[in-house]
Design a protein around this motif. Structure first.
Motif, PDB file in Angstrom:
ATOM      1  N   LYS A  69       0.806  -1.230   0.000  1.00 23.24           N
ATOM      2  CA  LYS A  69       0.000   0.000   0.000  1.00 23.24           C
ATOM      3  C   LYS A  69       0.834   1.274   0.000  1.00 23.24           C
ATOM      4  O   LYS A  69       0.570   2.187  -0.755  1.00 23.24           O
ATOM      5  CB  LYS A  69      -0.998   0.041   1.173  1.00 23.24           C
ATOM      6  N   GLU A  70       1.841   1.383   0.860  1.00 24.25           N
ATOM      7  CA  GLU A  70       2.667   2.581   0.908  1.00 24.25           C
ATOM      8  C   GLU A  70       4.036   2.237   1.476  1.00 24.25           C
ATOM      9  O   GLU A  70       4.210   1.212   2.142  1.00 24.25           O
ATOM     10  CB  GLU A  70       2.000   3.677   1.748  1.00 24.25           C
ATOM     11  N   GLN A  71       4.975   3.109   1.190  1.00 22.44           N
ATOM     12  CA  GLN A  71       6.315   2.981   1.769  1.00 22.44           C
ATOM     13  C   GLN A  71       6.974   4.349   1.741  1.00 22.44           C
ATOM     14  O   GLN A  71       6.523   5.249   1.049  1.00 22.44           O
ATOM     15  CB  GLN A  71       7.161   1.969   1.013  1.00 22.44           C
ATOM     16  N   ARG A  72       8.050   4.477   2.464  1.00 21.35           N
ATOM     17  CA  ARG A  72       8.781   5.741   2.515  1.00 21.35           C
ATOM     18  C   ARG A  72       9.833   5.770   1.408  1.00 21.35           C
ATOM     19  O   ARG A  72      10.465   4.759   1.109  1.00 21.35           O
ATOM     20  CB  ARG A  72       9.490   5.902   3.862  1.00 21.35           C
ATOM     21  N   CYS A  73      10.022   6.937   0.806  1.00 22.06           N
ATOM     22  CA  CYS A  73      11.090   7.147  -0.175  1.00 22.06           C
ATOM     23  C   CYS A  73      12.425   6.971   0.557  1.00 22.06           C
ATOM     24  O   CYS A  73      12.618   7.550   1.632  1.00 22.06           O
ATOM     25  CB  CYS A  73      10.975   8.542  -0.777  1.00 22.06           C
ATOM     26  N   ILE A  74      13.341   6.204  -0.021  1.00 23.80           N
ATOM     27  CA  ILE A  74      14.603   5.949   0.665  1.00 23.80           C
ATOM     28  C   ILE A  74      15.469   7.195   0.768  1.00 23.80           C
ATOM     29  O   ILE A  74      16.332   7.278   1.627  1.00 23.80           O
ATOM     30  CB  ILE A  74      15.409   4.790   0.036  1.00 23.80           C
ATOM     31  N   TYR A  75      15.236   8.163  -0.087  1.00 28.01           N
ATOM     32  CA  TYR A  75      16.064   9.371  -0.094  1.00 28.01           C
ATOM     33  C   TYR A  75      15.484  10.490   0.761  1.00 28.01           C
ATOM     34  O   TYR A  75      16.206  11.194   1.443  1.00 28.01           O
ATOM     35  CB  TYR A  75      16.247   9.886  -1.527  1.00 28.01           C
ATOM     36  N   GLY A  77      12.267  10.214   2.663  1.00 23.50           N
ATOM     37  CA  GLY A  77      11.358   9.822   3.735  1.00 23.50           C
ATOM     38  C   GLY A  77       9.902  10.134   3.422  1.00 23.50           C
ATOM     39  O   GLY A  77       9.011   9.811   4.203  1.00 23.50           O
ATOM     40  N   ASN A  78       9.615  10.760   2.265  1.00 25.82           N
ATOM     41  CA  ASN A  78       8.234  11.059   1.879  1.00 25.82           C
ATOM     42  C   ASN A  78       7.471   9.765   1.642  1.00 25.82           C
ATOM     43  O   ASN A  78       8.028   8.779   1.159  1.00 25.82           O
ATOM     44  CB  ASN A  78       8.188  11.897   0.598  1.00 25.82           C
ATOM     45  N   LEU A  79       6.177   9.797   1.949  1.00 25.59           N
ATOM     46  CA  LEU A  79       5.328   8.633   1.764  1.00 25.59           C
ATOM     47  C   LEU A  79       5.024   8.424   0.284  1.00 25.59           C
ATOM     48  O   LEU A  79       4.675   9.376  -0.426  1.00 25.59           O
ATOM     49  CB  LEU A  79       4.031   8.837   2.551  1.00 25.59           C
ATOM     50  N   LEU A  80       5.156   7.194  -0.178  1.00 22.97           N
ATOM     51  CA  LEU A  80       4.879   6.836  -1.577  1.00 22.97           C
ATOM     52  C   LEU A  80       3.717   5.853  -1.619  1.00 22.97           C
ATOM     53  O   LEU A  80       3.627   4.969  -0.763  1.00 22.97           O
ATOM     54  CB  LEU A  80       6.098   6.170  -2.218  1.00 22.97           C
ATOM     55  N   THR A  81       2.853   5.999  -2.617  1.00 28.87           N
ATOM     56  CA  THR A  81       1.782   5.037  -2.855  1.00 28.87           C
ATOM     57  C   THR A  81       1.812   4.659  -4.332  1.00 28.87           C
ATOM     58  O   THR A  81       2.571   5.233  -5.115  1.00 28.87           O
ATOM     59  CB  THR A  81       0.391   5.638  -2.525  1.00 28.87           C
ATOM     60  N   LYS A  82       0.956   3.746  -4.700  1.00 29.84           N
ATOM     61  CA  LYS A  82       0.892   3.281  -6.091  1.00 29.84           C
ATOM     62  C   LYS A  82       0.587   4.426  -7.061  1.00 29.84           C
ATOM     63  O   LYS A  82       1.013   4.407  -8.205  1.00 29.84           O
ATOM     64  CB  LYS A  82      -0.180   2.190  -6.195  1.00 29.84           C
ATOM     65  N   ARG A  83      -0.119   5.445  -6.594  1.00 34.54           N
ATOM     66  CA  ARG A  83      -0.521   6.556  -7.464  1.00 34.54           C
ATOM     67  C   ARG A  83       0.560   7.618  -7.629  1.00 34.54           C
ATOM     68  O   ARG A  83       0.503   8.419  -8.556  1.00 34.54           O
ATOM     69  CB  ARG A  83      -1.787   7.220  -6.921  1.00 34.54           C
ATOM     70  N   ALA A 107      10.796   6.052  -5.784  1.00 34.18           N
ATOM     71  CA  ALA A 107      11.264   7.286  -5.154  1.00 34.18           C
ATOM     72  C   ALA A 107      10.228   8.380  -5.367  1.00 34.18           C
ATOM     73  O   ALA A 107       9.393   8.292  -6.269  1.00 34.18           O
ATOM     74  CB  ALA A 107      12.601   7.716  -5.746  1.00 34.18           C
ATOM     75  N   HIS A 108      10.306   9.399  -4.552  1.00 37.33           N
ATOM     76  CA  HIS A 108       9.431  10.563  -4.712  1.00 37.33           C
ATOM     77  C   HIS A 108       9.835  11.283  -5.999  1.00 37.33           C
ATOM     78  O   HIS A 108      11.026  11.391  -6.308  1.00 37.33           O
ATOM     79  CB  HIS A 108       9.571  11.488  -3.499  1.00 37.33           C
ATOM     80  N   ARG A 109       8.869  11.772  -6.746  1.00 34.42           N
ATOM     81  CA  ARG A 109       9.149  12.399  -8.052  1.00 34.42           C
ATOM     82  C   ARG A 109      10.153  13.547  -7.954  1.00 34.42           C
ATOM     83  O   ARG A 109      11.047  13.670  -8.781  1.00 34.42           O
ATOM     84  CB  ARG A 109       7.850  12.895  -8.683  1.00 34.42           C
ATOM     85  N   SER A 110      10.009  14.393  -6.941  1.00 34.93           N
ATOM     86  CA  SER A 110      10.919  15.539  -6.824  1.00 34.93           C
ATOM     87  C   SER A 110      12.344  15.084  -6.525  1.00 34.93           C
ATOM     88  O   SER A 110      13.312  15.660  -7.021  1.00 34.93           O
ATOM     89  CB  SER A 110      10.435  16.504  -5.741  1.00 34.93           C
ATOM     90  N   SER A 113      14.041  13.680  -9.653  1.00 39.66           N
ATOM     91  CA  SER A 113      14.545  14.752 -10.515  1.00 39.66           C
ATOM     92  C   SER A 113      15.824  15.366  -9.957  1.00 39.66           C
ATOM     93  O   SER A 113      16.779  15.602 -10.688  1.00 39.66           O
ATOM     94  CB  SER A 113      13.498  15.858 -10.662  1.00 39.66           C
ATOM     95  N   SER A 114      15.859  15.624  -8.666  1.00 44.45           N
ATOM     96  CA  SER A 114      17.039  16.280  -8.086  1.00 44.45           C
ATOM     97  C   SER A 114      18.231  15.329  -7.993  1.00 44.45           C
ATOM     98  O   SER A 114      19.373  15.756  -8.113  1.00 44.45           O
ATOM     99  CB  SER A 114      16.717  16.877  -6.712  1.00 44.45           C
ATOM    100  N   LYS A 115      17.971  14.046  -7.796  1.00 41.48           N
ATOM    101  CA  LYS A 115      19.072  13.072  -7.740  1.00 41.48           C
ATOM    102  C   LYS A 115      19.698  12.928  -9.116  1.00 41.48           C
ATOM    103  O   LYS A 115      20.917  12.870  -9.255  1.00 41.48           O
ATOM    104  CB  LYS A 115      18.583  11.715  -7.237  1.00 41.48           C
TER     105      LYS A 115
END
Length: 196
Positions: A69-75, A77-83, A107-110, A113-115
């Motif tokens: 259902k959800e997990q934290r971005c490894i970089y 810590g933002n919450l990620l979901t399927k959407r 990963a979180h979209r932002s 991009s920054s990575k």
């Protein structure tokens, strides 16, 4: 230099084959003299457009998110979901020149991009990266054992079970990533410093 007219038609007709032959031999020469640089042939001639990772999302990572259902971005810590996740190449695509699943992580979209083409610090990110890889593999292997994305792990693991055995799977993945990151850094790729 003048080309004999008898050869002109042959060379024109077969120019693509001759060009490919030259590039193939050049890549063999470069690979022989640069054994620590992976995938030289694909670096010489990159596709005009990079492929989309949408099929990886549909065929592998969405199955993972259906269950967790959800997990934290490894970089970040933002919450990620399927959407709302994107896929990041842990070791940058511009160095490895492939989209194999064992090098991808949600990963979180932002952050993605920054990575960009920066390298992750293994001491900071490897453990959580491995856990996501192991857990996703376990889930997808149970749900879709014949998935082509499962087969991609065979390029570094001697058997399908390799990633599931935590101690040996973790060591094997680290043995694969560590030299890639070191070599990429030695070739000018910067280290990623997350903004907190």
């Amino acid at each position: 230099m003048e080309v004999n007219p008898a050869w002109q038609e042959y060379l024109t007709k077969n120019s693509a084959i001759l060009k490919d032959f030259c590039f193939w031999n050049l890549s063999l020469f470069l690979q022989k003299h640069n054994p620590n640089v992976p995938d030289i042939p694909n670096k010489l001639i990159k596709p005009i457009r990079r492929g989309s990772l949408e099929n990886h999302k549909k065929g592998y990572w969405n199955l993972y998110f259906d269950e967790v259902k959800e997990q934290r971005c490894i970089y970040s810590g933002n919450l990620l979901t399927k959407r709302d996740y994107s896929l990041d190449h842990f070791v940058p695509y511009n160095f490895v020149s492939h989209d194999l699943n064992w090098n991808l992580v949600p990963a979180h979209r932002s952050v993605n991009s920054s990575k960009s083409d920066k390298l992750p610090r293994l001491t900071q990110f490897f453990d959580v990266f491995f856990e996501i890889q192991r857990k996703s593999f376990e889930i997808v292997f149970r749900k879709a054992p014949r998935s082509k994305y499962i087969e991609q792990y065979l390029s570094i693991f001697p058997s399908i079970d390799g990633l599931l055995i935590e101690k040996t799977g973790k060591a094997r993945l680290k043995e694969t990533l560590e030299p890639l990151i070191t070599i990429a850094h030695n070739n000018g790729f910067e280290i990623y410093e997350p903004k907190r």
